[in-house]
Design a protein around this motif. Structure first.
Motif, short mmCIF file in Angstrom:
data_model
loop_
_atom_site.label_atom_id
_atom_site.label_comp_id
_atom_site.label_asym_id
_atom_site.label_seq_id
_atom_site.Cartn_x
_atom_site.Cartn_y
_atom_site.Cartn_z
N GLU A 314 -158.94 -36.54 8.38
CA GLU A 314 -158.62 -35.36 9.19
C GLU A 314 -159.85 -34.85 9.92
OE1 GLU A 314 -156.88 -30.82 8.54
OE2 GLU A 314 -156.61 -32.33 6.96
N ALA A 315 -161.01 -34.95 9.27
CA ALA A 315 -162.25 -34.52 9.91
C ALA A 315 -162.62 -35.43 11.08
CB ALA A 315 -163.38 -34.50 8.89
N ILE A 316 -162.29 -36.72 10.98
CA ILE A 316 -162.56 -37.64 12.08
C ILE A 316 -161.75 -37.27 13.31
CG2 ILE A 316 -162.25 -40.04 12.84
CD1 ILE A 316 -163.05 -40.90 10.01
N GLY A 317 -160.49 -36.89 13.11
CA GLY A 317 -159.67 -36.44 14.23
C GLY A 317 -158.70 -37.48 14.73
N SER A 318 -158.49 -37.51 16.04
CA SER A 318 -157.44 -38.35 16.62
C SER A 318 -157.64 -39.83 16.35
CB SER A 318 -157.36 -38.09 18.13
OG SER A 318 -158.61 -38.37 18.75
N ASP A 319 -158.87 -40.29 16.20
CA ASP A 319 -159.11 -41.71 15.93
C ASP A 319 -158.53 -42.14 14.59
OD1 ASP A 319 -160.41 -41.89 18.31
OD2 ASP A 319 -162.44 -41.87 17.48
N ALA A 320 -158.31 -41.17 13.69
CA ALA A 320 -157.82 -41.50 12.35
C ALA A 320 -156.30 -41.40 12.24
CB ALA A 320 -158.46 -40.57 11.33
N LYS A 325 -151.00 -42.34 9.57
CA LYS A 325 -149.58 -42.69 9.68
C LYS A 325 -149.23 -43.85 8.76
CE LYS A 325 -148.61 -40.93 14.33
NZ LYS A 325 -148.19 -41.26 15.71
N SER A 326 -150.15 -44.76 8.57
CA SER A 326 -149.90 -45.83 7.60
C SER A 326 -149.80 -45.27 6.19
CB SER A 326 -151.01 -46.89 7.68
OG SER A 326 -152.25 -46.38 7.19
N GLY A 327 -150.51 -44.15 5.94
CA GLY A 327 -150.43 -43.51 4.63
C GLY A 327 -149.06 -42.92 4.33
N LEU A 328 -148.26 -42.64 5.36
CA LEU A 328 -146.90 -42.13 5.14
C LEU A 328 -146.01 -43.19 4.48
CD1 LEU A 328 -146.23 -40.22 8.49
CD2 LEU A 328 -146.88 -39.26 6.28
N LYS A 329 -146.45 -44.44 4.51
CA LYS A 329 -145.68 -45.52 3.90
C LYS A 329 -146.32 -45.99 2.59
CE LYS A 329 -144.32 -47.10 8.51
NZ LYS A 329 -144.34 -48.22 9.48
N ALA A 330 -147.24 -45.19 2.06
CA ALA A 330 -147.91 -45.54 0.80
C ALA A 330 -146.88 -45.64 -0.32
CB ALA A 330 -148.97 -44.51 0.46
N ALA A 339 -151.53 -37.72 3.18
CA ALA A 339 -151.54 -38.20 4.57
C ALA A 339 -150.74 -37.27 5.48
CB ALA A 339 -150.98 -39.62 4.62
N ALA A 340 -149.60 -36.78 4.99
CA ALA A 340 -148.76 -35.90 5.79
C ALA A 340 -149.45 -34.57 6.09
CB ALA A 340 -147.43 -35.66 5.07
N VAL A 341 -150.14 -34.02 5.11
CA VAL A 341 -150.85 -32.75 5.32
C VAL A 341 -151.90 -32.90 6.40
CG1 VAL A 341 -152.43 -31.10 4.26
CG2 VAL A 341 -150.39 -31.83 3.02
N ALA A 342 -152.68 -33.97 6.33
CA ALA A 342 -153.71 -34.19 7.35
C ALA A 342 -153.09 -34.37 8.73
CB ALA A 342 -154.55 -35.41 6.97
N LEU A 343 -151.99 -35.11 8.82
CA LEU A 343 -151.33 -35.32 10.11
C LEU A 343 -150.80 -34.01 10.69
CD1 LEU A 343 -149.39 -38.64 9.43
CD2 LEU A 343 -151.18 -38.30 11.14
#
Length: 671
Positions: A314-320, A325-330, A339-343
């Protein structure tokens, strides 16, 4: 010529040797160390330093604001205060308000001198509202504050100087409004002192803003490092002025001090904002960032490292965003939620369904899921929060209401009715929300920050026979089998007033408001109705989710000795939720025990929910009914690896202690 060339070569070699021998401190050891990494652009080792390793945050402790005020409107239960510094201070305050003959006013049995206290939290803006604590001093001659109204009182910053002397600073707030006292509990007859304490919900209006600041560690401080950290924060987080010019959220003031502003997306969850700032990279080139993204993607899929990984991403920003989004399929729920909170705070709507499911099913993550949903202004968010308000859990329902109110208080589903509260000023007003939700009906009232009544189910009705009071002057009655409710106001020196309305709870509340009932009056009426089983279902008070709850990962059982995960800390509870357990760094009153807490008394003596009325979803909820003590934190043992404070965090001495507020008395929480 050859000799001259040789001499010049010798001179250059000598100068080079002298430069090598110059101590690094001449240029600044930290600065040389940081530039050293730039000489290795093809380094494959991921060792990115984070800002949290070098800084601490200041301004996290609440500021105590105090003053002396006058309570009016008492029914002969006031008193003439004895000569004291408090009386002198109040007389000066009354002179400021241009009150004629203040001494006569103080001698009236219908007025009372009170000490007024509030706590200014971090990042509070001018115009914001705070709860006010009021207490009659022992020598004030006061018997009861019930039904009283606090006149306008300035609240000043207080400080203790050497010699144990207290000095008064600037006035940061002014307070006024109706008082809720501890005499709402049935134990008040056994402890009359409870009648001398109370609070005014949202009664203080902040007049001066308060921002956070970042302090560099002593071994790291320099003008260059301060400017670099401010630049890193300002690059990642920025706003715009009225002319559309970009404004960074951090500004370096000295070699150690940086002013920190809150990004608009995090305005209602500044604890999360500070965590993200801690995980900003202090220095990192593009190659190192790509390598770190690959490593963080692996860590995001592992429950014990997912939280830290999500904060760095989340600190990295848009590049992350692709990694998150891949974390939503963890494969595990915990990783998907992080992952959802950061997004959510990156403005991506794909996480909404995951967050809604977490709020519904995962009690430990509920507070963070709801806070994240309040940061996504999408139509799907509104719909999901509306659906959550029909769940069986009181905490889920009111938490979803609070999240939607934060997101858009003008949403037609939750738009409230402004109640006058027996006065003509904004401080007396409160809101009545009547929601067309599905499922069991629920009435909810607040005792913190937002004076409001929320009725989940628009057609809920009182159960007659009915005999209630709304304050000293309003009677609410209904005969057995009656289809209507009678309200009558009797007050000496004024004509009698009457209303006849249906049994519908909302109609009765609005009729009482027309007769001049204040929010404390209606709160008292609903508590009485709950005790007498006149409400169609349960009454909830401050049913809010909190951080720091236990989460048992799949495949582990508490009985097997496995260490449960503690999700966040209590101090990380998003500030969009009015806190039941406040970070009020105040002195404890030795004469106040937990058993005498008026809040605890209200919760213990109000109507309990019959076993047949409690659904499976309710059994494990805290703060579900007024018969349950809502704020006691669980004993959770040591936190798991991912929530252990970093070395820099443990050095932050500005982190406030936790106190459980009980109307003017505090006991330290079990944390």
């Amino acid at each position: 010529m050859i000799r001259s060339t040789a001499s010049l070569s010798w001179l250059l070699a000598a100068l080079a040797g002298v430069c090598v021998l110059i101590p690094a401190t001449v240029f600044g050891a930290d600065d040389l160390g940081f530039d050293e990494d730039l000489a290795r652009p093809f380094e494959t080792k991921v060792s990115t330093p984070l800002i949290g390793e070098y800084v601490t945050f200041a301004g996290m402790s609440p500021v105590v604001l105090q003053g002396y005020g006058l309570v009016v409107g008492l029914n002969g239960t006031g008193g003439d205060p004895a000569p004291s510094a408090a009386r002198t201070a109040l007389l000066e305050e009354l002179k400021r308000l241009r009150v004629s003959d203040p001494n006569t006013l103080l001698r009236s049995p219908n007025t009372a001198l009170v000490k007024v206290t509030t706590f200014l939290p971090p990042v509070h803006k001018a115009g914001g509202r705070l709860d006010v604590l009021v207490e009659a001093p022992p020598n004030a001659g006061v018997k009861d504050l019930k039904g009283g109204w606090l006149m306008e009182t300035l609240l000043y910053e207080q400080a203790i100087v050497p010699g144990n002397q207290q000095i008064q600073g600037f006035a940061y707030a002014k307070a006024t409004g109706p008082i809720i006292v501890g005499s709402l509990s049935e134990n008040s007859g056994r402890d009359p002192m409870l009648n001398l304490r109370g609070r005014v919900l949202g009664g203080a209006v902040v007049t001066k803003e308060r921002d956070l600041s970042v302090h560099l560690r002593n071994d790291f401080r320099s003008v260059r490092n301060s400017a670099r950290i401010a630049e890193v924060i300002g690059t990642r987080f920025h706003g715009y002025d009225r002319h559309g010019i970009k404004i960074p959220m951090a500004e370096a003031k000295t070699d150690r001090h940086i002013i920190l502003r809150i990004d608009n997306r995090y305005r209602d969850n500044y604890p999360h904002y500070l965590q993200v700032i801690r995980h900003l990279a202090f220095r990192e080139d593009n190659v190192a960032r790509r390598l770190r993204l690959q490593q963080l993607q692996k860590e995001l899929m592992e429950p014990r490292t997912a939280e830290r990984a999500s904060l760095q991403l989340e600190a990295i920003g848009s590049d992350a965003i692709p990694v998150l989004k891949s974390g939503l399929k963890a494969p595990t729920v915990e990783c998907r939620i992080y992952a959802a909170v950061a997004l959510a705070y990156l403005g991506e709507s794909e996480c909404i369904e995951t967050l809604a499911k977490a709020a519904r099913e995962e009690r430990a993550f509920r507070v963070f899921a709801l806070a994240a949903m309040s940061a996504i202004d999408e139509a799907d968010t509104h719909l999901q929060l509306r659906d959550l308000m029909s769940e069986s859990s009181s905490e889920t329902r009111y938490g979803a209401f609070r999240a939607l109110w934060t997101l858009d208080r003008n949403d037609p589903f939750i738009r409230g009715i402004t109640m006058k509260g027996g006065g003509t000023s904004a401080t007396s007003e409160y809101l009545l929300h009547v929601l067309p939700t599905q499922g069991d009906v629920l009435a909810h009232v607040t005792l913190h920050s937002h004076p409001e009544i929320v009725l989940f189910g628009e057609n809920q009705e009182f159960r007659p026979p009915l005999l209630l009071t709304a304050g000293r002057h309003i009677m609410v009655t209904a005969q057995a089998g009656s289809k209507t409710v009678s309200l009558a106001r009797f007050e000496p020196g004024k004509p009698d007033e009457r209303r006849e309305v249906s049994l519908r709870v909302a109609d009765v509340l609005m009729a009482a408001d027309e007769l001049g009932a204040t929010y404390p009056d209606l709160f008292q009426m609903l508590v009485e109705a709950s005790r007498q089983r006149n409400l169609p279902n349960r009454l909830a008070i401050d049913a809010l989710p909190t951080a720091g709850r236990v989460y048992h990962r799949p495949g582990t059982k508490a009985a097997s000795g496995a260490q449960p995960a503690r999700i966040g800390k209590e101090i990380f509870t998003p500030n969009l939720f009015p806190m039941k357990t406040e970070a009020e760094d105040a002195k404890t009153n030795s004469d106040d025990s937990e058993s005498s807490s008026p809040m605890a008394s209200i919760l213990q003596t109000s109507a309990e929910v019959p076993a047949s009325d409690t659904t499976d979803g309710e059994k494990n909820e805290s703060a579900e009914t007024v018969s349950k003590e809502e704020s006691a934190p669980s004993q959770l043992g040591d936190p798991p690896a991912q929530t252990t404070p970093t070395e820099a965090e443990s050095e932050n001495t500005s982190t406030p202690r936790r106190w459980w507020h009980v109307f003017g008395g505090w006991r330290k929480s079990k944390d």
